[in-house]
Motif scaffolding. Structure first.
Motif, PDB file in Angstrom:
ATOM      1  N   HIS A 623       0.950  -1.079   0.007  1.00 14.75           N
ATOM      2  CA  HIS A 623       0.064  -0.084   0.156  1.00 14.75           C
ATOM      3  C   HIS A 623       0.905   1.186   0.116  1.00 14.75           C
ATOM      4  N   PHE A 624       1.863   1.306   0.813  1.00 12.53           N
ATOM      5  CA  PHE A 624       2.909   2.548   0.868  1.00 12.53           C
ATOM      6  C   PHE A 624       3.658   2.675  -0.074  1.00 12.53           C
ATOM      7  N   ALA A 625       4.018   1.549  -0.864  1.00 12.87           N
ATOM      8  CA  ALA A 625       4.821   1.344  -2.186  1.00 12.87           C
ATOM      9  C   ALA A 625       4.150   1.974  -3.092  1.00 12.87           C
ATOM     10  N   ARG A 626       2.897   1.669  -3.308  1.00  9.08           N
ATOM     11  CA  ARG A 626       2.080   2.199  -4.441  1.00  9.08           C
ATOM     12  C   ARG A 626       1.697   3.690  -4.330  1.00  9.08           C
ATOM     13  N   SER A 627       1.673   4.072  -3.191  1.00 13.02           N
ATOM     14  CA  SER A 627       1.113   5.412  -3.003  1.00 13.02           C
ATOM     15  C   SER A 627       2.551   6.232  -2.996  1.00 13.02           C
ATOM     16  N   GLN A 628       3.819   5.674  -2.892  1.00 11.93           N
ATOM     17  CA  GLN A 628       4.914   6.421  -3.106  1.00 11.93           C
ATOM     18  C   GLN A 628       5.128   6.603  -4.614  1.00 11.93           C
ATOM     19  N   VAL A 629       4.929   5.628  -5.356  1.00 15.61           N
ATOM     20  CA  VAL A 629       5.009   5.579  -6.594  1.00 15.61           C
ATOM     21  C   VAL A 629       4.132   6.811  -7.234  1.00 15.61           C
ATOM     22  N   GLU A 630       2.664   6.587  -7.013  1.00 12.74           N
ATOM     23  CA  GLU A 630       1.515   7.492  -7.585  1.00 12.74           C
ATOM     24  C   GLU A 630       2.195   9.062  -7.110  1.00 12.74           C
ATOM     25  N   TRP A 635       3.851  14.437  -8.533  1.00 16.22           N
ATOM     26  CA  TRP A 635       5.014  15.537  -8.282  1.00 16.22           C
ATOM     27  C   TRP A 635       6.020  15.965  -9.807  1.00 16.22           C
ATOM     28  N   GLY A 636       6.074  14.699 -10.506  1.00 24.37           N
ATOM     29  CA  GLY A 636       6.959  14.913 -11.749  1.00 24.37           C
ATOM     30  C   GLY A 636       5.806  15.489 -12.734  1.00 24.37           C
ATOM     31  N   LEU A 637       4.805  15.093 -12.696  1.00 21.64           N
ATOM     32  CA  LEU A 637       3.755  15.591 -13.651  1.00 21.64           C
ATOM     33  C   LEU A 637       3.584  17.319 -13.591  1.00 21.64           C
ATOM     34  N   SER A 638       3.487  17.620 -12.156  1.00 16.52           N
ATOM     35  CA  SER A 638       3.445  19.035 -11.726  1.00 16.52           C
ATOM     36  C   SER A 638       4.675  19.833 -12.274  1.00 16.52           C
ATOM     37  N   ALA A 639       5.812  18.988 -12.345  1.00 12.33           N
ATOM     38  CA  ALA A 639       6.913  19.802 -12.765  1.00 12.33           C
ATOM     39  C   ALA A 639       6.757  20.192 -14.397  1.00 12.33           C
ATOM     40  N   CYS A 640       6.474  19.122 -14.946  1.00 17.35           N
ATOM     41  CA  CYS A 640       6.657  19.235 -16.413  1.00 17.35           C
ATOM     42  C   CYS A 640       5.447  19.992 -16.947  1.00 17.35           C
ATOM     43  N   ARG A 641       4.314  20.420 -16.230  1.00 16.81           N
ATOM     44  CA  ARG A 641       3.198  20.964 -16.689  1.00 16.81           C
ATOM     45  C   ARG A 641       3.034  22.495 -16.195  1.00 16.81           C
ATOM     46  N   PHE A 642       3.742  22.656 -14.768  1.00 16.02           N
ATOM     47  CA  PHE A 642       3.517  23.857 -14.185  1.00 16.02           C
ATOM     48  C   PHE A 642       4.699  24.563 -13.607  1.00 16.02           C
ATOM     49  N   GLY A 643       5.983  23.650 -13.331  1.00 11.51           N
ATOM     50  CA  GLY A 643       6.902  23.834 -12.428  1.00 11.51           C
ATOM     51  C   GLY A 643       8.000  25.215 -12.940  1.00 11.51           C
ATOM     52  N   ALA A 644       7.641  26.091 -12.672  1.00 14.89           N
ATOM     53  CA  ALA A 644       8.777  27.196 -12.973  1.00 14.89           C
ATOM     54  C   ALA A 644       8.213  28.430 -12.361  1.00 14.89           C
ATOM     55  N   GLY A 686      10.703   6.835  -2.632  1.00 19.83           N
ATOM     56  CA  GLY A 686      10.314   8.172  -2.557  1.00 19.83           C
ATOM     57  C   GLY A 686      10.547   9.183  -3.573  1.00 19.83           C
ATOM     58  N   GLU A 687      11.634   9.102  -4.305  1.00 23.01           N
ATOM     59  CA  GLU A 687      12.179   9.889  -5.499  1.00 23.01           C
ATOM     60  C   GLU A 687      12.101   9.190  -7.083  1.00 23.01           C
ATOM     61  N   GLU A 688      12.158   7.771  -6.840  1.00 27.66           N
ATOM     62  CA  GLU A 688      12.614   7.038  -8.042  1.00 27.66           C
ATOM     63  C   GLU A 688      11.257   7.474  -9.152  1.00 27.66           C
ATOM     64  N   ALA A 694       8.417  13.183 -16.923  1.00 30.58           N
ATOM     65  CA  ALA A 694       8.443  14.289 -17.923  1.00 30.58           C
ATOM     66  C   ALA A 694       9.033  13.774 -19.391  1.00 30.58           C
ATOM     67  N   PRO A 695      10.220  13.082 -19.314  1.00 26.06           N
ATOM     68  CA  PRO A 695      10.376  12.455 -20.672  1.00 26.06           C
ATOM     69  C   PRO A 695       9.498  11.619 -21.268  1.00 26.06           C
ATOM     70  N   ALA A 696       8.985  10.775 -20.332  1.00 26.87           N
ATOM     71  CA  ALA A 696       7.954   9.958 -21.168  1.00 26.87           C
ATOM     72  C   ALA A 696       6.802  10.546 -21.771  1.00 26.87           C
ATOM     73  N   LEU A 697       6.386  11.758 -21.113  1.00 29.64           N
ATOM     74  CA  LEU A 697       5.236  12.441 -21.585  1.00 29.64           C
ATOM     75  C   LEU A 697       5.755  13.227 -22.846  1.00 29.64           C
ATOM     76  N   ALA A 698       7.044  13.728 -22.751  1.00 34.03           N
ATOM     77  CA  ALA A 698       7.437  14.344 -24.000  1.00 34.03           C
ATOM     78  C   ALA A 698       7.628  13.490 -25.067  1.00 34.03           C
ATOM     79  N   ASN A 699       8.042  12.446 -24.841  1.00 31.82           N
ATOM     80  CA  ASN A 699       8.062  11.192 -25.764  1.00 31.82           C
ATOM     81  C   ASN A 699       6.869  10.773 -26.442  1.00 31.82           C
ATOM     82  N   ALA A 700       5.700  10.823 -25.638  1.00 35.64           N
ATOM     83  CA  ALA A 700       4.602  10.630 -26.083  1.00 35.64           C
ATOM     84  C   ALA A 700       3.967  11.792 -27.006  1.00 35.64           C
TER      85      ALA A 700
END
Length: 723
Positions: A623-630, A635-644, A686-688, A694-700
């Motif tokens: 449960h915790f592991a899945r939550s960490q990944v999600e 967090w990564g999605l926020s950065a590649c769409r809004f984070g600046a 926690g970070e992985e 971002a790159p997966a979205l850019a490549n998509a």
């Protein structure tokens, strides 16, 4: 698996006093005998069983919301054959012997489970061993005939039972065995059924104490305003009007800020507006547009400090050899990337409570860096470290920001001045403007291809500020070595020539610091976008291209296979979807992303699904592991769409969530997380899952539109997202 005596320290007592009053003694009940404990060394957890059968586990990991201490309890519970909820958790005090060999007490680097898994297992195993020995001695039977079961020791031939509580006193008197046998069986998934964590109701009913919730007798609250230009200083303060305000206790001037101390935060905040402050600006005004141009110019010049690899020769010789191969290439692929400054925006702004009196200091705060807070305050007040007590509260988001000690320093100085306990709370605007930001970075990646399309040489030039030189933690950046945070993530584990890397340090007059996944947040975007470009240059499917380059990494292949199978399972609803992929090896884990988008117009796309396949070794709590990944994906999605965040002539261009947004529910598509079965030691989580988003979205987006996105956030590239 046999473990030596010096591998752990276990205190099993009848009173539960040992770890609270001082772990240098093991107490054994009313007529307590004492014995010296062995040195703690690397081990940082203690176990206490009291006369009522309650079990307490001490730990020194800050719970940043991911429930790591609850997983600690489950690891120990498995060895003792008790339900995890039977083990109470206590934050260990910031003092010896809980400190590490270098005096460390810190939570960072996705190291919670990864760094403590082995010691926690042997802690539980050794507790089990001494309890079994105590029962065997009581019954005068062989220890091999006894086993633990549901909080008791059972003698299997006679079915006699003794509760842990009844054995605690005798067990505490026994010497720690020189060897213990760890139970290697898989932790049953049923152990994690029901409540996700024992403390969850505290979050629901408001009883959980975060930093802003601290209450003390005679407590005042401080609001603060820093120089409006980063690096500026206070020239003068007219506090007359503020001091006349009802409820105001004092106005405290610091080097680069002014604080108002009052009865409550609202009163202090309103009085701040009445201050008349003159500021001395720094010699250079931060300007992120100019800094961007400087970073891009630096990577174009390619004159950065060469980073020595594993090949023969000096770093400079390795660089020259790579350039010679590049010059003679049959074909070359080149791309230039940029990521901006990004803030942490923790849900709970920066806060700390301090009390300085009678030659002592005590702090209550959400922190990831307890030992550093203690040493910082001790040095500031010229006190011995033993005179400083640090209490860790609940944390309303860390992401690396709570590693810094600036707010603890300010709270201490304010409390010293007013001679009473003071709770300092930064406003959201102050938090955003005075962050230790994820530094902006640029990269120029070049590859030479031979006649077969194989990569014959790689040259990577990166430019970024130094986190090590900027952080308030005590790190030293050697003059002849690069900042490792600026280049981490550029070696992706692929079967490719070792890249020749050059780093140019380009500062902007802003504070840079630890941001979730640190340098990988930028460099994985650079590298994984570039890998897709190499695949396109060879006419190869991106996922198949990665599999070929990772053919010697069996764990990687299993992860990519799991990812491919999950993507294939989406086929019935994915007729018009376009997929992008990324790969990462980080902190002992292997992580692969697949992002699906659909076209909604010429430059409009809709996010459809995100799939993440992970091999993080043994999964302690699914449960915790899945939550960490999600959480990392969001967090990564926020950065590649809004984070600046931008600065112009020294002034910040954003102030709060309305102009520095984060990903909300409507921005996030369904996320599928697949854990690959693994017997490897636990890796980080926690970070992985942050960097690959971002790159997966850019490549998509490239797969859908034919447009390469090489700069974050993607809104700057005129791509419209339909949510």
């Amino acid at each position: 698996m046999k473990l030596g005596r010096r591998a752990f320290v276990c205190a099993v007592t009848a009173t539960g006093i040992a770890c609270l009053a001082g772990p240098a003694r093991v107490l054994g009940g009313a007529a307590a005998s004492t014995s010296a404990q062995p040195p703690v060394n690397d081990w940082s957890v203690w176990l206490v069983i009291d006369a009522a059968g309650a079990i307490t586990l001490f730990h020194k990991v800050t719970d940043l919301g991911q429930g790591t201490p609850s997983s600690f309890a489950a690891i120990v519970a498995h060895q003792l054959d008790v339900a995890p909820e039977r083990i109470a958790l206590k934050q260990a005090p910031v003092r010896a012997p809980y400190l590490g060999p270098d005096g460390d007490y810190v939570t960072s680097g996705s190291a919670g489970i990864r760094a403590h898994y082995a010691s926690l297992r042997q802690l539980g195993a050794t507790a089990r061993a001494v309890l079994v020995q105590a029962a065997a001695a009581r019954w005068q039977v062989a220890a091999a005939e006894c086993a633990v079961q549901a909080g008791a020791v059972v003698h299997r031939p006679s079915a006699r039972i003794a509760r842990f509580a009844d054995l605690a006193d005798a067990a505490a008197r026994l010497p720690v065995p020189s060897e213990v046998q760890v139970d290697e069986r898989r932790m049953p998934r049923a152990a994690f059924a029901g409540r996700a964590r024992a403390d969850e109701f505290g979050f629901l009913d408001g009883s959980a104490v975060f930093g802003v919730d601290v209450r003390l007798p005679n407590l005042s609250t401080a609001a603060i305003v820093h120089s409006p230009i980063a690096g500026g200083a206070v020239r003068s303060v007219d506090a007359t009007a503020a001091l006349r305000s009802a409820g105001v206790v004092d106005v405290v001037r610091l080097d680069d800020a002014v604080a108002v101390v009052a009865s409550d935060f609202w009163t202090a905040s309103q009085a701040l507006r009445k201050l008349r402050i003159e500021w001395t600006p720094p010699p250079t005004l931060p300007d992120t547009d100019r800094h961007r141009q400087a970073l891009l110019a630096a990577v174009a010049a390619g004159q950065g400090m060469p980073v020595r690899g594993e090949r023969e020769g000096s770093a400079a010789e390795q660089r020259r050899a790579s350039e010679r191969v590049m010059d003679a290439a049959h074909r070359r692929v080149e791309a230039v990337f940029y990521v901006p400054w990004a803030a942490h925006m923790t849900m709970e702004p920066q806060t700390a409570t301090a009390h300085v009196a009678d030659g002592r200091a005590e702090l209550w705060l959400p922190t990831q860096s307890q030992a550093q807070v203690r040493s910082t305050v001790a040095e500031l007040l010229k006190l011995p470290e033993r005179a400083v007590t640090v209490n860790t509260t609940r944390v309303g988001g860390g992401f690396g920001r709570r590693l810094e000690t600036d707010v603890a320093r300010e709270a201490t100085l304010i409390a010293q001045r007013v001679k009473r306990p003071v709770k300092l709370i930064w406003s959201r605007e102050q938090d955003l403007h005075n962050d230790y930001f994820r530094p902006a970075a640029a990269a120029r990646l070049r590859a030479s291809l031979d006649a077969n399309g194989d990569v014959s040489s790689l040259v990577f030039d990166v430019a970024a500020p130094s986190i090590l030189a900027s952080s308030s933690n005590t790190y030293t950046l050697p003059a002849d070595e690069p900042d490792f945070t600026a280049i981490m993530g550029l070696a992706g584990g692929y079967r490719l020539p070792e890249p020749s890397i050059g780093w140019t340090r380009v500062e902007a007059g802003l504070r840079s610091g630890w941001w979730r996944s640190v340098g990988c947040s930028a460099n994985t975007f650079f590298l994984e976008s570039f890998i897709d470009e190499l695949a396109a240059a060879n006419g190869a499917p991106p996922l198949a291209y990665r599999r070929a380059l990772l053919a010697e990494d069996a764990r990687a292949l299993r992860v990519l296979q799991a990812l491919q199978e999950q993507v294939a399972a989406s086929a019935p609803v994915a007729q018009d979807w376009f997929w992008g992929f990324s790969w990462l090896r980080y902190s002992g884990s292997r992580v692969a992303h697949a992002v699906a988008v659909s076209r909604e117009g010429e430059r409009a796309i809709r996010l459809r699904r995100i799939v993440v396949a992970v091999d993080c070794g043994v999964v302690v709590n699914p449960h915790f592991a899945r939550s960490q990944v999600e959480g990392g994906v969001v967090w990564g999605l926020s950065a590649c769409r809004f984070g600046a965040i931008g600065f112009a002539r020294g002034r910040p261009q954003q102030s709060n969530f309305h102009d520095y947004p984060v990903a909300r529910a409507r921005h996030v598509p369904p996320i599928d997380v697949v854990f690959v079965d693994s017997e490897a030691e636990p890796g980080g989580l926690g970070e992985e899952s942050v960097p690959g988003t971002a790159p997966a979205l850019a490549n998509a987006i490239f797969a859908a539109t034919g447009r390469r996105l090489r700069e974050l956030p993607f809104s700057s590239e005129a791509i419209t997202f339909v949510d």
